[in-house]
Design a protein around this motif. Structure first.
Motif, PDB file in Angstrom:
ATOM      1  N   SER A  37       0.839  -1.215   0.000  1.00  0.00           N
ATOM      2  CA  SER A  37       0.000   0.000   0.000  1.00  0.00           C
ATOM      3  C   SER A  37       0.863   1.251   0.000  1.00  0.00           C
ATOM      4  O   SER A  37       0.565   2.221  -0.700  1.00  0.00           O
ATOM      5  N   ASP A  38       1.946   1.238   0.774  1.00  0.00           N
ATOM      6  CA  ASP A  38       2.859   2.390   0.811  1.00  0.00           C
ATOM      7  C   ASP A  38       3.478   2.627  -0.566  1.00  0.00           C
ATOM      8  O   ASP A  38       3.582   3.776  -1.027  1.00  0.00           O
ATOM      9  N   LEU A  39       3.891   1.540  -1.229  1.00  0.00           N
ATOM     10  CA  LEU A  39       4.494   1.683  -2.556  1.00  0.00           C
ATOM     11  C   LEU A  39       3.466   2.151  -3.577  1.00  0.00           C
ATOM     12  O   LEU A  39       3.802   2.926  -4.491  1.00  0.00           O
ATOM     13  N   ASP A  40       2.226   1.696  -3.454  1.00  0.00           N
ATOM     14  CA  ASP A  40       1.170   2.162  -4.360  1.00  0.00           C
ATOM     15  C   ASP A  40       0.946   3.665  -4.195  1.00  0.00           C
ATOM     16  O   ASP A  40       0.760   4.390  -5.181  1.00  0.00           O
ATOM     17  N   ARG A  41       0.935   4.121  -2.937  1.00  0.00           N
ATOM     18  CA  ARG A  41       0.760   5.563  -2.696  1.00  0.00           C
ATOM     19  C   ARG A  41       1.951   6.352  -3.249  1.00  0.00           C
ATOM     20  O   ARG A  41       1.766   7.425  -3.841  1.00  0.00           O
ATOM     21  N   LYS A  42       3.144   5.799  -3.078  1.00  0.00           N
ATOM     22  CA  LYS A  42       4.344   6.481  -3.586  1.00  0.00           C
ATOM     23  C   LYS A  42       4.294   6.571  -5.108  1.00  0.00           C
ATOM     24  O   LYS A  42       4.568   7.634  -5.689  1.00  0.00           O
ATOM     25  N   ARG A  43       3.924   5.466  -5.753  1.00  0.00           N
ATOM     26  CA  ARG A  43       3.858   5.478  -7.211  1.00  0.00           C
ATOM     27  C   ARG A  43       2.780   6.432  -7.709  1.00  0.00           C
ATOM     28  O   ARG A  43       2.979   7.161  -8.689  1.00  0.00           O
ATOM     29  N   ALA A  44       1.628   6.441  -7.050  1.00  0.00           N
ATOM     30  CA  ALA A  44       0.546   7.347  -7.463  1.00  0.00           C
ATOM     31  C   ALA A  44       0.997   8.797  -7.376  1.00  0.00           C
ATOM     32  O   ALA A  44       0.676   9.619  -8.247  1.00  0.00           O
ATOM     33  N   ALA A  45       1.766   9.119  -6.327  1.00  0.00           N
ATOM     34  CA  ALA A  45       2.273  10.493  -6.182  1.00  0.00           C
ATOM     35  C   ALA A  45       3.261  10.820  -7.301  1.00  0.00           C
ATOM     36  O   ALA A  45       3.249  11.934  -7.849  1.00  0.00           O
ATOM     37  N   LEU A  46       4.112   9.861  -7.665  1.00  0.00           N
ATOM     38  CA  LEU A  46       5.070  10.080  -8.749  1.00  0.00           C
ATOM     39  C   LEU A  46       4.343  10.279 -10.081  1.00  0.00           C
ATOM     40  O   LEU A  46       4.721  11.144 -10.883  1.00  0.00           O
ATOM     41  N   VAL A  47       3.311   9.482 -10.321  1.00  0.00           N
ATOM     42  CA  VAL A  47       2.536   9.614 -11.565  1.00  0.00           C
ATOM     43  C   VAL A  47       1.855  10.976 -11.614  1.00  0.00           C
ATOM     44  O   VAL A  47       1.811  11.625 -12.674  1.00  0.00           O
ATOM     45  N   GLU A  48       1.347  11.430 -10.488  1.00  0.00           N
ATOM     46  CA  GLU A  48       0.691  12.748 -10.447  1.00  0.00           C
ATOM     47  C   GLU A  48       1.695  13.860 -10.725  1.00  0.00           C
ATOM     48  O   GLU A  48       1.405  14.805 -11.469  1.00  0.00           O
ATOM     49  N   ARG A  49       2.883  13.740 -10.148  1.00  0.00           N
ATOM     50  CA  ARG A  49       3.931  14.752 -10.404  1.00  0.00           C
ATOM     51  C   ARG A  49       4.343  14.731 -11.873  1.00  0.00           C
ATOM     52  O   ARG A  49       4.592  15.781 -12.473  1.00  0.00           O
ATOM     53  N   ARG A  50       4.402  13.537 -12.457  1.00  0.00           N
ATOM     54  CA  ARG A  50       4.772  13.445 -13.871  1.00  0.00           C
ATOM     55  C   ARG A  50       3.715  14.104 -14.752  1.00  0.00           C
ATOM     56  O   ARG A  50       4.050  14.798 -15.725  1.00  0.00           O
ATOM     57  N   SER A  51       2.454  13.889 -14.441  1.00  0.00           N
ATOM     58  CA  SER A  51       1.380  14.509 -15.228  1.00  0.00           C
ATOM     59  C   SER A  51       1.468  16.024 -15.165  1.00  0.00           C
ATOM     60  O   SER A  51       1.285  16.715 -16.171  1.00  0.00           O
ATOM     61  N   ALA A  52       1.758  16.539 -13.977  1.00  0.00           N
ATOM     62  CA  ALA A  52       1.892  17.995 -13.819  1.00  0.00           C
ATOM     63  C   ALA A  52       3.089  18.508 -14.614  1.00  0.00           C
ATOM     64  O   ALA A  52       3.020  19.562 -15.265  1.00  0.00           O
ATOM     65  N   ALA A  53       4.199  17.765 -14.575  1.00  0.00           N
ATOM     66  CA  ALA A  53       5.389  18.181 -15.325  1.00  0.00           C
ATOM     67  C   ALA A  53       5.132  18.141 -16.822  1.00  0.00           C
ATOM     68  O   ALA A  53       5.594  19.012 -17.575  1.00  0.00           O
ATOM     69  N   LEU A  54       4.380  17.140 -17.279  1.00  0.00           N
ATOM     70  CA  LEU A  54       4.065  17.041 -18.702  1.00  0.00           C
ATOM     71  C   LEU A  54       3.179  18.199 -19.141  1.00  0.00           C
ATOM     72  O   LEU A  54       3.356  18.760 -20.235  1.00  0.00           O
ATOM     73  N   ALA A  55       2.235  18.594 -18.297  1.00  0.00           N
ATOM     74  CA  ALA A  55       1.377  19.744 -18.625  1.00  0.00           C
ATOM     75  C   ALA A  55       2.209  21.022 -18.692  1.00  0.00           C
ATOM     76  O   ALA A  55       2.013  21.867 -19.577  1.00  0.00           O
ATOM     77  N   LEU A  56       3.143  21.177 -17.755  1.00  0.00           N
ATOM     78  CA  LEU A  56       4.028  22.346 -17.772  1.00  0.00           C
ATOM     79  C   LEU A  56       4.892  22.341 -19.025  1.00  0.00           C
ATOM     80  O   LEU A  56       5.104  23.391 -19.658  1.00  0.00           O
ATOM     81  N   LEU A  57       5.371  21.163 -19.395  1.00  0.00           N
ATOM     82  CA  LEU A  57       6.190  21.056 -20.603  1.00  0.00           C
ATOM     83  C   LEU A  57       5.405  21.489 -21.833  1.00  0.00           C
ATOM     84  O   LEU A  57       5.922  22.210 -22.696  1.00  0.00           O
ATOM     85  N   GLU A  58       4.160  21.089 -21.926  1.00  0.00           N
ATOM     86  CA  GLU A  58       3.339  21.458 -23.071  1.00  0.00           C
ATOM     87  C   GLU A  58       3.107  22.969 -23.110  1.00  0.00           C
ATOM     88  O   GLU A  58       3.145  23.586 -24.179  1.00  0.00           O
ATOM     89  N   ASP A  59       2.886  23.586 -21.959  1.00  0.00           N
ATOM     90  CA  ASP A  59       2.702  25.042 -21.918  1.00  0.00           C
ATOM     91  C   ASP A  59       3.956  25.750 -22.417  1.00  0.00           C
ATOM     92  O   ASP A  59       3.873  26.725 -23.182  1.00  0.00           O
ATOM     93  N   ARG A  60       5.109  25.275 -21.978  1.00  0.00           N
ATOM     94  CA  ARG A  60       6.366  25.911 -22.390  1.00  0.00           C
ATOM     95  C   ARG A  60       6.633  25.693 -23.875  1.00  0.00           C
ATOM     96  O   ARG A  60       7.132  26.589 -24.563  1.00  0.00           O
ATOM     97  N   ARG A  61       6.315  24.527 -24.365  1.00  0.00           N
ATOM     98  CA  ARG A  61       6.466  24.288 -25.801  1.00  0.00           C
ATOM     99  C   ARG A  61       5.563  25.211 -26.607  1.00  0.00           C
ATOM    100  O   ARG A  61       5.962  25.742 -27.646  1.00  0.00           O
ATOM    101  N   ALA A  62       4.316  25.355 -26.144  1.00  0.00           N
ATOM    102  CA  ALA A  62       3.369  26.221 -26.853  1.00  0.00           C
ATOM    103  C   ALA A  62       3.899  27.643 -26.914  1.00  0.00           C
ATOM    104  O   ALA A  62       3.796  28.328 -27.945  1.00  0.00           O
ATOM    105  N   SER A  63       4.484  28.113 -25.808  1.00  0.00           N
ATOM    106  CA  SER A  63       5.052  29.472 -25.785  1.00  0.00           C
ATOM    107  C   SER A  63       6.215  29.584 -26.763  1.00  0.00           C
ATOM    108  O   SER A  63       6.339  30.583 -27.489  1.00  0.00           O
ATOM    109  N   LEU A  64       7.059  28.552 -26.805  1.00  0.00           N
ATOM    110  CA  LEU A  64       8.207  28.584 -27.713  1.00  0.00           C
ATOM    111  C   LEU A  64       7.758  28.509 -29.168  1.00  0.00           C
ATOM    112  O   LEU A  64       8.309  29.195 -30.044  1.00  0.00           O
TER     113      LEU A  64
END
Length: 513
Positions: free
Chosen positions: A94-121
């Motif tokens: 359960s602890d590892l599942d929570r850790k992985r879910a948090a990592l996936v959420e951070r990755r999704s946020a980073a991917l959204a930020l990446l897309e915003d920066r690409r759009a600006s460029l």
């Protein structure tokens, strides 16, 4: 209806959560089953004690009771320890599942930020179109690239024609077994090695088929395409070099207009995503090992637990116990019959419990194998950057019927991944405002994508899937490329966890998937 890259990855992630939930649930069932088996044996032991009180003299009864009680007490203590160990293992997962879910959420946020920066460029690049159209250096390089492209196209077309001629005109030679025997032996060249007798007979064969006249023609037929292919590949390299210089000029213009911080921020975000992907893989491998440990506990494969269960089973399988039961069956008394019936019922429940547990354990192995296959697919998905917002898939069944087929074992992981690859497309973007267009389809190793010309990838992959092209080199998630033919490249650490690397077999019908 098409599916965008992030939505597609989210669907795979949801399927992964479903697999893990069922895997955890079955692990709990198997664990409880192992405990129930031991408790059934305990109740059977108590019934034998009662039977002994009715049929044996006190001395024999005391000896038998002591032997059964000792094994029963040890099994009871191991049950308590086993229960605590299982709870700890479940909490670790359960602890590892929570850790992985948090990592996936951070990755999704980073991917959204990446897309915003690409759009600006990309917006900044588009604003420089007019400037590049009148820039002499850029226009000269564009003209050079276009000319080199035309030369490469002509060279490749001529090469392909000569190669086709080689296939057609070379067929009569290849169909002649005597000629090909001499050709393969290197007859008439310094590579020919044979004894005097063999040389004599080969000379007769050569005269018979006119080998000396035919060999130079066949050699030329094979040599010319090779030379033309080398020349065409060199022309292609020239085009790629010119295109890289053209891209560098655009990068320079963007940097002068203030785009360098954006490009650097994009590189930083890509690095963060790559780091998160590595952490997700490590977390998944840790969970796989934890799940394997839980399966071992759930199946009663802990050495101490196995020993205690075996000791209790041995105590109940002693010859004097068997004799006691056999004698009770032969005599007809009310008390004997009641206890014997209860023993028979306990043993029936034991067989049913063990049979169900075997089925659940097999199901658990299949689930573990399918989870690992889905992890492989997700890795390739991110490695190819198919989760990029500019990526889309024309086949919506990939997250519907085809996904269900894969989960149920109807199609293999390789086949399912191949469907993703075939369905994937890149949205247009970052096309040359200054009007540079290729006149032909590029080679697979070109910085241009496999379709539509236009949309060159940036040298540092700042725009990811620019144009309709698939980016080459760089990028997060382990780099671009790979995955052809359904092969998986996800790194693996630790044990296989009983699931196997690439599962054969599929899901059984019923329950979960």
């Amino acid at each position: 209806m098409s599916i965008r890259g992030p939505q597609a990855l989210a669907s795979l992630e949801e399927a992964m959560r479903d697999i893990r939930r069922e895997e955890d649930e079955i692990s709990r069932r198997v664990s409880r089953s192992a405990e129930r088996v031991t408790k059934i044996k305990e109740s059977e032991a108590e019934l034998f004690r009662q039977l002994a009180q009715l049929r044996l003299d006190p001395a024999v009864q005391s000896q038998l009771d002591g032997q059964i009680s000792s094994a029963e007490m040890r099994a009871r203590e191991m049950l308590k320890t086993h229960g605590r160990d299982v709870s700890k293992a479940e909490e670790a997962i359960s602890d590892l599942d929570r850790k992985r879910a948090a990592l996936v959420e951070r990755r999704s946020a980073a991917l959204a930020l990446l897309e915003d920066r690409r759009a600006s460029l990309q917006a900044l690049t588009a604003s420089l179109t007019a400037q590049l159209q009148v820039d002499p250096q850029f226009q000269a390089k564009r003209a050079e690239a276009e000319e080199l492209d035309r030369i490469a196209e002509q060279s490749m077309r001529k090469t392909e024609q000569v190669e086709a001629d080689r296939e057609a005109k070379g067929k009569p030679y290849r169909d002649d077994p005597l000629f090909m025997y001499l050709w393969d032996a290197g007859y008439g060249t310094s590579a020919y090695k044979a004894s005097n007798l063999t040389r004599y007979f080969d000379g007769l064969v050569a005269s018979l088929v006119g080998y000396h006249r035919a060999r130079p023609n066949y050699a030329m037929l094979n040599e010319i395409p090779l030379r033309l292919r080398e020349h065409a590949e060199q022309q292609e390299a020239n085009v790629q070099a010119a295109e890289a210089e053209l891209a560098a000029l655009e990068v320079g213009a963007v940097d002068r207009a203030g785009g360098k911080p954006l490009r650097e921020a994009i590189a930083v975000t890509e690095g963060e995503i790559a780091k998160l992907d590595a952490e997700i893989v490590a977390c998944e491998d840790q969970r796989d090992q934890a799940a394997a440990a839980l399966r071992a506990l759930a199946e009663g494969r802990d050495p101490a637990f196995e020993s205690a269960a075996a000791e209790l089973a041995a105590a109940l399988g002693r010859e004097d116990i068997k004799t006691l039961l056999a004698e009770a069956r032969r005599t007809r008394t009310g008390q004997d019959d009641t206890i014997v019936a209860q023993i028979d019922d306990a043993r029936t429940r034991l067989r049913e419990e063990e049979a169900e547990s075997r089925d659940q354990r097999e199901r658990l192995k299949v689930l573990a194998a399918r989870r690992r296959e889905l992890e492989d697919i997700q890795w390739e998905f991110k490695k190819q950057r198919f989760d990029d917002p500019q990526s889309s898939f024309g086949e919506d069944r990939l997250v519907g019927d085809l996904l269900n087929d894969f989960l149920r074992g109807g199609i293999s992981a390789a086949s399912y991944w191949d469907q993703w690859r075939k369905s994937q497309n890149w949205a247009p973007g970052n096309e040359w405002g200054a009007g540079y267009q290729r006149t032909r389809q590029p080679r697979s190793n070109s910085p241009w994508g496999p379709s539509n010309g236009g949309g060159m990838s940036w040298p540092d992959s700042s725009f990811g899937g620019g144009g309709n092209s698939k980016p080459r080199g760089g990028g997060f998630g382990g780099g671009w490329g790979g995955g052809a033919g359904g092969g998986f490249s996800r790194p693996r650490t630790g044990s296989m966890g009983g699931g196997g690397k690439k599962g054969g077999g599929g899901f059984k019908t019923g329950g979960g998937f």
